[in-house]
Design a protein around this motif. Structure first.
Motif, PDB file in Angstrom:
ATOM      1  N   ASN A   1      85.978  95.551 -13.739  1.00  0.00           N
ATOM      2  CA  ASN A   1      85.500  94.354 -13.792  1.00  0.00           C
ATOM      3  C   ASN A   1      84.228  93.665 -12.952  1.00  0.00           C
ATOM      4  O   ASN A   1      83.443  92.968 -13.907  1.00  0.00           O
ATOM      5  CB  ASN A   1      86.041  92.548 -14.966  1.00  0.00           C
ATOM      6  CG  ASN A   1      87.073  93.410 -15.767  1.00  0.00           C
ATOM      7  OD1 ASN A   1      86.369  94.218 -17.065  1.00  0.00           O
ATOM      8  ND2 ASN A   1      88.159  93.057 -16.124  1.00  0.00           N
ATOM      9  N   LEU A   2      85.006  93.334 -12.312  1.00  0.00           N
ATOM     10  CA  LEU A   2      84.295  93.098 -10.703  1.00  0.00           C
ATOM     11  C   LEU A   2      83.229  94.204 -10.753  1.00  0.00           C
ATOM     12  O   LEU A   2      81.700  93.724 -10.445  1.00  0.00           O
ATOM     13  CB  LEU A   2      84.378  93.342  -9.294  1.00  0.00           C
ATOM     14  CG  LEU A   2      85.748  91.785  -9.361  1.00  0.00           C
ATOM     15  CD1 LEU A   2      86.643  92.437  -7.703  1.00  0.00           C
ATOM     16  CD2 LEU A   2      85.155  90.492  -9.581  1.00  0.00           C
ATOM     17  N   ALA A   3      83.097  95.603 -10.520  1.00  0.00           N
ATOM     18  CA  ALA A   3      81.537  95.732 -11.134  1.00  0.00           C
ATOM     19  C   ALA A   3      80.996  95.860 -11.909  1.00  0.00           C
ATOM     20  O   ALA A   3      80.201  96.348 -11.798  1.00  0.00           O
ATOM     21  CB  ALA A   3      82.135  97.114 -10.495  1.00  0.00           C
ATOM     22  N   LYS A   4      81.440  95.376 -13.130  1.00  0.00           N
ATOM     23  CA  LYS A   4      80.236  95.162 -14.052  1.00  0.00           C
ATOM     24  C   LYS A   4      80.118  93.202 -14.241  1.00  0.00           C
ATOM     25  O   LYS A   4      79.643  93.161 -14.692  1.00  0.00           O
ATOM     26  CB  LYS A   4      81.486  95.129 -15.579  1.00  0.00           C
ATOM     27  CG  LYS A   4      81.299  96.733 -15.634  1.00  0.00           C
ATOM     28  CD  LYS A   4      82.055  97.397 -17.030  1.00  0.00           C
ATOM     29  CE  LYS A   4      80.456  97.109 -18.140  1.00  0.00           C
ATOM     30  NZ  LYS A   4      81.300  97.550 -19.292  1.00  0.00           N
ATOM     31  N   SER A   5      80.139  92.964 -13.462  1.00  0.00           N
ATOM     32  CA  SER A   5      80.022  91.219 -13.108  1.00  0.00           C
ATOM     33  C   SER A   5      78.150  91.582 -13.520  1.00  0.00           C
ATOM     34  O   SER A   5      78.068  90.335 -13.972  1.00  0.00           O
ATOM     35  CB  SER A   5      79.738  91.142 -11.660  1.00  0.00           C
ATOM     36  OG  SER A   5      80.378  90.919 -10.983  1.00  0.00           O
TER      37      SER A   5
ATOM     38  N   THR B   1      76.499  92.272 -15.429  1.00  0.00           N
ATOM     39  CA  THR B   1      76.689  92.847 -16.759  1.00  0.00           C
ATOM     40  C   THR B   1      77.264  91.963 -17.285  1.00  0.00           C
ATOM     41  O   THR B   1      76.970  91.260 -18.602  1.00  0.00           O
ATOM     42  CB  THR B   1      77.115  94.580 -17.220  1.00  0.00           C
ATOM     43  OG1 THR B   1      76.604  95.339 -16.388  1.00  0.00           O
ATOM     44  CG2 THR B   1      77.378  94.391 -18.902  1.00  0.00           C
ATOM     45  N   PHE B   2      78.027  91.069 -16.919  1.00  0.00           N
ATOM     46  CA  PHE B   2      78.578  90.051 -17.640  1.00  0.00           C
ATOM     47  C   PHE B   2      78.152  88.846 -17.402  1.00  0.00           C
ATOM     48  O   PHE B   2      77.889  87.878 -18.225  1.00  0.00           O
ATOM     49  CB  PHE B   2      79.886  89.640 -16.942  1.00  0.00           C
ATOM     50  CG  PHE B   2      80.850  91.198 -17.169  1.00  0.00           C
ATOM     51  CD1 PHE B   2      81.098  91.949 -17.983  1.00  0.00           C
ATOM     52  CD2 PHE B   2      82.186  91.177 -16.510  1.00  0.00           C
ATOM     53  CE1 PHE B   2      81.649  93.059 -18.595  1.00  0.00           C
ATOM     54  CE2 PHE B   2      82.873  92.000 -16.310  1.00  0.00           C
ATOM     55  CZ  PHE B   2      82.877  93.122 -17.662  1.00  0.00           C
ATOM     56  N   TRP B   3      76.918  88.227 -16.197  1.00  0.00           N
ATOM     57  CA  TRP B   3      76.306  87.584 -15.949  1.00  0.00           C
ATOM     58  C   TRP B   3      75.385  87.903 -17.752  1.00  0.00           C
ATOM     59  O   TRP B   3      74.720  86.929 -17.478  1.00  0.00           O
ATOM     60  CB  TRP B   3      75.691  88.031 -14.489  1.00  0.00           C
ATOM     61  CG  TRP B   3      74.159  86.795 -14.974  1.00  0.00           C
ATOM     62  CD1 TRP B   3      73.022  86.584 -14.091  1.00  0.00           C
ATOM     63  CD2 TRP B   3      74.811  85.595 -14.532  1.00  0.00           C
ATOM     64  NE1 TRP B   3      72.597  85.435 -14.462  1.00  0.00           N
ATOM     65  CE2 TRP B   3      73.722  84.262 -14.094  1.00  0.00           C
ATOM     66  CE3 TRP B   3      76.090  84.431 -14.887  1.00  0.00           C
ATOM     67  CZ2 TRP B   3      73.581  83.202 -14.318  1.00  0.00           C
ATOM     68  CZ3 TRP B   3      75.554  83.545 -14.666  1.00  0.00           C
ATOM     69  CH2 TRP B   3      74.165  82.708 -14.715  1.00  0.00           C
ATOM     70  N   ARG B   4      74.926  88.990 -17.339  1.00  0.00           N
ATOM     71  CA  ARG B   4      74.055  89.031 -18.849  1.00  0.00           C
ATOM     72  C   ARG B   4      74.624  88.355 -19.945  1.00  0.00           C
ATOM     73  O   ARG B   4      73.439  87.447 -20.540  1.00  0.00           O
ATOM     74  CB  ARG B   4      73.414  90.441 -19.030  1.00  0.00           C
ATOM     75  CG  ARG B   4      72.159  90.586 -17.755  1.00  0.00           C
ATOM     76  CD  ARG B   4      71.207  92.032 -18.206  1.00  0.00           C
ATOM     77  NE  ARG B   4      72.313  93.111 -17.874  1.00  0.00           N
ATOM     78  CZ  ARG B   4      72.738  94.057 -17.164  1.00  0.00           C
ATOM     79  NH1 ARG B   4      72.356  93.832 -15.633  1.00  0.00           N
ATOM     80  NH2 ARG B   4      73.500  95.479 -17.063  1.00  0.00           N
ATOM     81  N   SER B   5      75.889  89.041 -20.441  1.00  0.00           N
ATOM     82  CA  SER B   5      76.648  88.514 -21.705  1.00  0.00           C
ATOM     83  C   SER B   5      76.857  86.752 -21.444  1.00  0.00           C
ATOM     84  O   SER B   5      76.540  86.355 -22.501  1.00  0.00           O
ATOM     85  CB  SER B   5      78.062  88.553 -21.221  1.00  0.00           C
ATOM     86  OG  SER B   5      77.790  90.369 -21.308  1.00  0.00           O
ATOM     87  N   ILE B   6      76.805  86.670 -20.383  1.00  0.00           N
ATOM     88  CA  ILE B   6      77.353  84.907 -20.334  1.00  0.00           C
ATOM     89  C   ILE B   6      75.124  84.039 -20.611  1.00  0.00           C
ATOM     90  O   ILE B   6      75.351  82.982 -21.249  1.00  0.00           O
ATOM     91  CB  ILE B   6      77.172  83.722 -18.690  1.00  0.00           C
ATOM     92  CG1 ILE B   6      79.106  84.490 -19.006  1.00  0.00           C
ATOM     93  CG2 ILE B   6      76.852  82.877 -18.951  1.00  0.00           C
ATOM     94  CD1 ILE B   6      79.334  84.356 -17.410  1.00  0.00           C
ATOM     95  N   GLN B   7      74.604  84.883 -19.830  1.00  0.00           N
ATOM     96  CA  GLN B   7      72.620  83.912 -20.392  1.00  0.00           C
ATOM     97  C   GLN B   7      72.882  84.772 -21.518  1.00  0.00           C
ATOM     98  O   GLN B   7      72.300  83.634 -22.809  1.00  0.00           O
ATOM     99  CB  GLN B   7      71.718  84.848 -19.655  1.00  0.00           C
ATOM    100  CG  GLN B   7      71.808  84.921 -17.872  1.00  0.00           C
ATOM    101  CD  GLN B   7      71.217  85.330 -17.367  1.00  0.00           C
ATOM    102  OE1 GLN B   7      71.226  86.399 -17.582  1.00  0.00           O
ATOM    103  NE2 GLN B   7      70.355  84.581 -16.473  1.00  0.00           N
ATOM    104  N   GLU B   8      73.376  84.946 -22.151  1.00  0.00           N
ATOM    105  CA  GLU B   8      73.004  85.723 -24.089  1.00  0.00           C
ATOM    106  C   GLU B   8      73.414  84.949 -24.765  1.00  0.00           C
ATOM    107  O   GLU B   8      73.331  84.128 -25.764  1.00  0.00           O
ATOM    108  CB  GLU B   8      73.675  87.106 -24.065  1.00  0.00           C
ATOM    109  CG  GLU B   8      72.275  88.253 -23.844  1.00  0.00           C
ATOM    110  CD  GLU B   8      73.072  90.275 -23.979  1.00  0.00           C
ATOM    111  OE1 GLU B   8      73.789  89.703 -25.412  1.00  0.00           O
ATOM    112  OE2 GLU B   8      73.101  90.827 -23.067  1.00  0.00           O
TER     113      GLU B   8
END
Length: 371
Positions: free
Chosen positions: A83-87, A89-96
């Motif tokens: 999950n850290l490696a996908k940080s 990606t997850f930031w983009r999800s939070i923006q979505e």
């Protein structure tokens, strides 16, 4: 009031809870503006979610567990690294998520235990009230019993739960049984769909099982092969599985389907399942005996198993030995259904919750979420 849901997509429990809550909202004249689902590459999005939720569904990449190569045990270290490696990606999800919130302007954001929901609330501090709901929030109750912990399992479970609830003005803790609410949480009954309340339970000739991680299918096959006199129907959400598979004459595997699963729940002799909260509650509502097998490495499920035994709901096991449940059924006496009585108090609990809600901008105090 207008609600926006954020739902963890790991397993079926949070999704069925969201469906039940949405139906309750509609009955009370409130609106669900949309549902944001944290998706996982390991699992398909169940068809029943889009069928039962009338609002738009937005899919975002969200953190989820990483398993061993056999798709059985949860690996905490691997989960953290993955999950850290996908940080990014997850930031983009939070923006979505923020774009959906801006477009829908909800009064209340209700998070069904998705980590990104808490982080979003901490970073963007929306004007909407932020609520969280799940069995996990019982950790804030003084009577909650934690399972024995290996290493940092307990720490990470508590940390994840608190992260999902950053800045929450309401923590709705789903419970098997009635408990007094506290200053930190509001204890509420399980969220069960209306369909289950319309079923007439009977005792059929088969055991029902639900497997959250597909690797446990090997154990079920092995037991069914060694015990051909027992009939077993198994449900899972393995992404590449056929709709129905018959590996043995006495065993069938089915892709998770809400109506079929509940139909079989009403007709089975008993439920053998990984220790997900929702399936246990459904079985208890229908008066079925339960045996739970906590997913290895998932501390939350170890706590669920302990709570299952504490509440008198059933027994726990380290493997899919259906004979243990068979022995329980043969010795169990008929008792009243306290789960049904407790669950049926939800309309009153919801009305009280809404009546106490003041639609003002919440005071955002980060430290309160970690108390």
């Amino acid at each position: 009031m207008k609600f926006l849901f954020i739902v963890q997509g790991e397993g079926r429990g949070h999704m069925t809870q969201a469906i039940a809550f949405s139906k309750m909202l509609e009955k009370q004249g409130h609106e669900i503006a949309g549902l944001i689902l944290g998706k996982s590459k390991r699992r398909a999005v169940p068809e029943f979610l889009s069928r039962e939720i009338s609002a738009p569904i937005h899919l975002v990449e969200s953190p989820n567990f990483a398993c061993d190569k056999n798709e059985k045990q949860i690996m905490i270290g691997k989960t953290i690294r993955h999950n850290l490696a996908k940080s990014a990606t997850f930031w983009r999800s939070i923006q979505e998520i923020h774009q959906v919130v801006k477009a829908e302007q909800p009064d209340i954001i209700l998070n069904f235990y998705d980590l990104l929901g808490g982080i979003y609330n901490a970073v963007f501090r929306p004007k909407a009230q932020y609520w969280v709901i799940g069995h996990q929030y019982l950790i804030y109750h003084p009577q909650f019993k934690f399972a024995p912990s290996k290493g940092l399992d307990k720490f990470f479970f508590k940390f994840n739960t608190r992260m999902t609830a950053i800045g929450a003005s309401e923590k709705l803790a789903l419970s098997f049984y009635e408990l007094e609410s506290t200053d930190q949480i509001r204890v509420v009954p399980p969220l069960l769909r209306e369909e289950i309340k319309k079923l007439t339970p009977n005792s059929g000739d088969f055991f029902l099982t639900y497997i959250v991680n597909s690797g446990y299918g090997v154990e079920v096959i092995s037991y069914a092969q060694a015990n051909p006199h027992l009939k077993i129907r198994a449900y899972w959400d393995k992404k590449d599985a056929a709709e129905t598979e018959h590996p043995l004459p006495n065993l069938s595997f089915h892709r998770i389907h809400d109506k079929n699963f509940l139909r079989d729940m009403a007709a089975c002799r008993g439920l053998v399942s990984t220790a997900g909260f929702e399936s246990i509650c459904e079985a208890l509502y229908l008066g079925k005996s339960v045996m739970v097998i906590p997913v290895k490495g998932q501390y939350e499920q170890a706590c669920n198993a302990l709570d299952t035994v504490k509440s008198g709901a059933g027994i726990t096991s380290g493997n899919f030995d259906f004979s243990k449940l068979e022995a329980l059924i043969e010795t169990q006496l008929e008792t009243g259904n306290s789960m049904k009585e407790w669950t049926n108090t939800w309309p009153q609990a919801f009305q009280q919750l809404i009546s106490e809600t003041k639609m003002t901008e919440p005071d955002f105090i980060l430290t309160q979420s970690f108390s």
